[in-house]
Design a protein around this motif. Sequence first.
Motif, short mmCIF file in Angstrom:
data_model
loop_
_atom_site.label_atom_id
_atom_site.label_comp_id
_atom_site.label_asym_id
_atom_site.label_seq_id
_atom_site.Cartn_x
_atom_site.Cartn_y
_atom_site.Cartn_z
N LYS A 1 -11.19 -48.70 10.75
CA LYS A 1 -12.45 -49.21 10.17
C LYS A 1 -12.17 -50.42 9.29
O LYS A 1 -11.36 -50.36 8.37
CB LYS A 1 -13.13 -48.11 9.33
CG LYS A 1 -14.40 -48.57 8.64
CD LYS A 1 -15.51 -48.82 9.65
CE LYS A 1 -16.68 -49.54 9.01
NZ LYS A 1 -17.68 -49.95 10.00
N TYR B 1 -14.04 -53.22 6.81
CA TYR B 1 -15.26 -53.72 6.14
C TYR B 1 -15.01 -55.21 5.95
O TYR B 1 -14.37 -55.59 4.98
CB TYR B 1 -15.44 -53.11 4.76
CG TYR B 1 -15.67 -51.63 4.70
CD1 TYR B 1 -16.94 -51.11 4.92
CD2 TYR B 1 -14.65 -50.75 4.37
CE1 TYR B 1 -17.17 -49.74 4.82
CE2 TYR B 1 -14.87 -49.40 4.26
CZ TYR B 1 -16.13 -48.90 4.49
OH TYR B 1 -16.36 -47.56 4.38
N VAL C 1 -11.51 -56.23 4.59
CA VAL C 1 -10.79 -55.04 4.10
C VAL C 1 -10.56 -54.05 5.24
O VAL C 1 -11.51 -53.62 5.89
CB VAL C 1 -11.61 -54.35 2.99
CG1 VAL C 1 -10.84 -53.16 2.45
CG2 VAL C 1 -11.95 -55.33 1.88
N ASN D 1 -7.26 -43.21 -4.85
CA ASN D 1 -8.51 -43.97 -4.77
C ASN D 1 -8.37 -45.12 -3.77
O ASN D 1 -7.37 -45.81 -3.73
CB ASN D 1 -8.87 -44.58 -6.13
CG ASN D 1 -9.21 -43.51 -7.15
OD1 ASN D 1 -8.71 -43.52 -8.25
ND2 ASN D 1 -10.05 -42.57 -6.75
N LYS E 1 -17.40 -40.46 6.28
CA LYS E 1 -18.67 -41.10 6.66
C LYS E 1 -18.73 -41.37 8.15
O LYS E 1 -19.79 -41.27 8.77
CB LYS E 1 -18.87 -42.40 5.90
CG LYS E 1 -19.39 -42.19 4.48
CD LYS E 1 -19.60 -43.53 3.80
CE LYS E 1 -19.76 -43.34 2.30
NZ LYS E 1 -19.66 -44.62 1.59
N ALA F 1 -19.53 -38.23 9.76
CA ALA F 1 -20.92 -37.83 9.47
C ALA F 1 -21.90 -38.77 10.15
O ALA F 1 -23.10 -38.74 9.86
CB ALA F 1 -21.15 -37.81 7.97
N LEU G 1 -21.15 -44.32 9.51
CA LEU G 1 -20.49 -45.59 9.78
C LEU G 1 -19.99 -45.60 11.22
O LEU G 1 -19.70 -44.56 11.79
CB LEU G 1 -19.31 -45.79 8.83
CG LEU G 1 -19.58 -45.90 7.33
CD1 LEU G 1 -18.28 -46.10 6.58
CD2 LEU G 1 -20.54 -47.05 7.05
N TYR H 1 -23.39 -32.76 5.61
CA TYR H 1 -22.53 -33.71 4.90
C TYR H 1 -22.93 -33.81 3.44
O TYR H 1 -24.11 -33.94 3.11
CB TYR H 1 -22.63 -35.08 5.60
CG TYR H 1 -22.05 -36.25 4.83
CD1 TYR H 1 -20.68 -36.37 4.63
CD2 TYR H 1 -22.88 -37.25 4.33
CE1 TYR H 1 -20.15 -37.45 3.95
CE2 TYR H 1 -22.36 -38.34 3.65
CZ TYR H 1 -20.99 -38.44 3.46
OH TYR H 1 -20.48 -39.51 2.79
N PRO I 1 -22.27 -36.22 0.39
CA PRO I 1 -21.63 -37.48 0.00
C PRO I 1 -20.91 -37.33 -1.33
O PRO I 1 -21.19 -36.42 -2.12
CB PRO I 1 -22.80 -38.45 -0.14
CG PRO I 1 -23.98 -37.77 0.49
CD PRO I 1 -23.73 -36.32 0.37
N GLU I 2 -20.01 -38.26 -1.55
CA GLU I 2 -19.24 -38.27 -2.79
C GLU I 2 -20.17 -38.50 -3.98
O GLU I 2 -20.15 -37.78 -4.97
CB GLU I 2 -18.23 -39.41 -2.67
CG GLU I 2 -17.38 -39.67 -3.86
CD GLU I 2 -16.36 -40.76 -3.53
OE1 GLU I 2 -16.56 -41.50 -2.55
OE2 GLU I 2 -15.39 -40.86 -4.27
N GLU I 3 -20.99 -39.54 -3.83
CA GLU I 3 -21.97 -39.84 -4.87
C GLU I 3 -23.31 -39.57 -4.24
O GLU I 3 -23.71 -40.29 -3.33
CB GLU I 3 -21.93 -41.32 -5.21
CG GLU I 3 -21.06 -41.72 -6.36
CD GLU I 3 -21.25 -43.21 -6.61
OE1 GLU I 3 -22.17 -43.57 -7.34
OE2 GLU I 3 -20.49 -43.99 -6.01
N ALA I 4 -24.02 -38.56 -4.70
CA ALA I 4 -25.29 -38.29 -4.06
C ALA I 4 -26.32 -37.89 -5.11
O ALA I 4 -25.97 -37.41 -6.19
CB ALA I 4 -25.16 -37.18 -3.03
N GLU J 1 -15.30 -34.74 -1.94
CA GLU J 1 -15.03 -34.32 -3.32
C GLU J 1 -16.10 -33.36 -3.83
O GLU J 1 -16.87 -33.67 -4.74
CB GLU J 1 -14.94 -35.55 -4.23
CG GLU J 1 -13.73 -36.40 -3.85
CD GLU J 1 -13.58 -37.63 -4.72
OE1 GLU J 1 -13.98 -37.57 -5.89
OE2 GLU J 1 -13.05 -38.62 -4.21
N HIS K 1 -9.02 -35.61 -4.74
CA HIS K 1 -7.72 -36.03 -5.26
C HIS K 1 -7.13 -34.96 -6.17
O HIS K 1 -6.11 -35.16 -6.78
CB HIS K 1 -7.68 -37.37 -6.00
CG HIS K 1 -8.96 -38.07 -6.21
ND1 HIS K 1 -9.96 -37.60 -6.99
CD2 HIS K 1 -9.37 -39.27 -5.74
CE1 HIS K 1 -10.94 -38.47 -6.98
NE2 HIS K 1 -10.62 -39.49 -6.24
#
Lengths: 249, 424
Positions: free
Chosen positions: A11, A13, A16, A38, A47, A50, A53, A80, A82-85, A160, A193
Amino acid sequence: MKAVLVENLEKDYGKVKALKGISFEIKEGEIFGLIGPNGAGKSTTLKILATLLTPTGGRAEVFGHDVVKEGDEVRKLISYLPEEAGAYKNLKGIEYLQFMAKLYAKTGKSYEKMLELGVKLSGLGDRLNDKISTYSKGMTRKLLLARALMVEPKLAILDEPASGLDIINAYSIRQTIKQFAREKGITFLVSSHNMLEVEFLCDRVALINRGMIVEIGTPKELKEKYEAENLEEVFMSIIGGKQAVEVFE
Amino acid sequence: MSDFWILVMKELKDLLRDKGLIFGIIIVPLIIYPALGQMMQVGFEQAQEETKVVLVNLDEGQYGDLLIKALETAPNVTLTKIDALSIDEALQKAQEENYNMIVIIPQNFSRAIENNQKAQVEVYGTIRGISGGMREAVSEGRINAVLTVLNEYLAKLKIQQNMEGDPEAILKPIDAKSFTVIKGRIVAVPPSLVANLITSQSFSMPIVIFIMIILVAQMSAGSMAMEKENKTLETLLTLPVKRITIVAGKMVGTAVIGIIAAIAYMIGMRNYLGSLTSSAQVGITLEELGLTVTPQGAALFVLIMFLAMIFALSFAMLLAVFAEDTKSANTVVSAGIMPLTFPTFILMFADLETLPLAIKYFLLAIPFSHPILASRAMLMGEYSTMYASAVYLGVLSVLMLLITARFFTTEKLLTAKLRLRRRG
Ligand SMILES: Nc1ncnc2c1ncn2[C@@H]1O[C@H](COP(=O)(O)OP(=O)(O)OP(=O)(O)O)[C@@H](O)[C@H]1O
Ligand SMILES: [Mg+2]
């Protein structure tokens, strides 16, 4: 049947390169942990599985369904977190669970069962009748976890899961995951982590660093191979002191 | 650097990195609006184009010829003479040839003037289609101006010659009797009054539509952006629901609120504008002109409004894909939708048919012109135009919906505006 098959997954981006060709498999009913520092590419992998992406290269399958070509099929099997949801702030906790249960449940009876399970898993009690905007971070996380698990998917993808939870709540969610895997045969893909959490929870783990999988095996195998007391030491000796200092400072 | 400037710099950096904001506050005002202004100006100039008058002279004396000469020399008026034996025949011919302005000089016109009696000219304006009679109103004004000049000249002449007779007829020898041909009926009301009435009735429409479109667009884009901001989008997109269902669900939810808002606005605006322009001032009602709204017309109008709204909603949602939060969603939507609604304001003042072809088709291409045109077509009973509008908007909305849904199946929604983020 394999619950998850990931082959040479890449993948990008833009410039990156988040994943540089990773491969792993998860058996049905297994609790599989993806651990790494991280920016290693954990969330990106989750993702893609899920269906959020599209991979740049390689392929990924969930119970034999390609995540790109058969997104709709895959979404029927997974849940799913998400990490931040967040959750819809103007809804009450109970309304959020009802909304989700209605989308997943096929019959009125299974809806009732699902909702009951969700209420129990959330552990929020009477606070479920309050608006979500009044919840603390950990309370919201518990609500989201409850909704991810109450639907009893074939595969739960949890990014996480215990982040933001206190020790007691983190402990109880680990117990729930284990119980769901043993009793209901649900497959789990968990990222973290927190090495100790992973060691306690997972049947097998993959160590991912800078978009590549550097080690894969059961916690026991890895500890023996690297003659380490725990996974944290394994992690340190693989990824190396220098970067580890960078990461954990 | 003082704390103040450090904060100012941070604010500027944060705002200027927002592409939507840049587009909305710099590109659009700088480039798009001047272009639109240019276009509107051309539109207005064209609306002042030549008045084409068809003239039937049933008179045999010198004053009929004098009037013809006066009309021929008047600026912005071109005259075509046709032959007819009676007023009825003249009207029928005009109808067949699609002439919209007819001046008829009746028999005995010259004799009446010679005898110091009132002479009469008949002016017919035919209001057709969805023009609302603006062109005919302008033409009528020009013809009246010519008559005023001619009247003054004749009055002077008569006074110089010490003519005796009806003082009214000496001071104003020629009277213009104006008629409007509308929906195939002749009514004894000047075209300017009819145009006034029709436009005042449809004047509030562009404003209501403008407000409504912006409102629902902001709402749907906002609800998309909220999903991103509150981090609910990722969960939503992994639910076992088809993406098109998600898009459609959001749209219908917003559309319902939009329709409620539209109705509230229409009632409110009607009362507000009603106090400014009422049919009482004109002295006639639409019903007297035969301009009634049939159930078919009303149904078509609601359909066209609904389709325009669906288009606005899915377009706004598509724009919101590129917005990171509600703030930039609002800017992106204003930047994207405003340029599509502003030009339709031309329709408040200008007749579509008299605009240059390029502008006419440009306006017709804009979906938001159609509800405005439909509000007039509804009164005029021009259902074929309304069907055409509905089909066009329907196709456009479906296309837009598919494009939007298509974007929902790609990862654009999640990655379009996300910045590189690194924790720890
Ligand atoms: N939307 C994005 N646009 C550009 N780069 C991204 C995006 N998301 C992630 N990345 C990059 O991809 C790499 C992997 O990110 P990812 O989120 O998968 O890491 P992670 O292992 O989940 O890290 P963490 O433990 O911090 O959650 C990082 O270098 C990150 O900067
Ligand atoms: Mg992550």
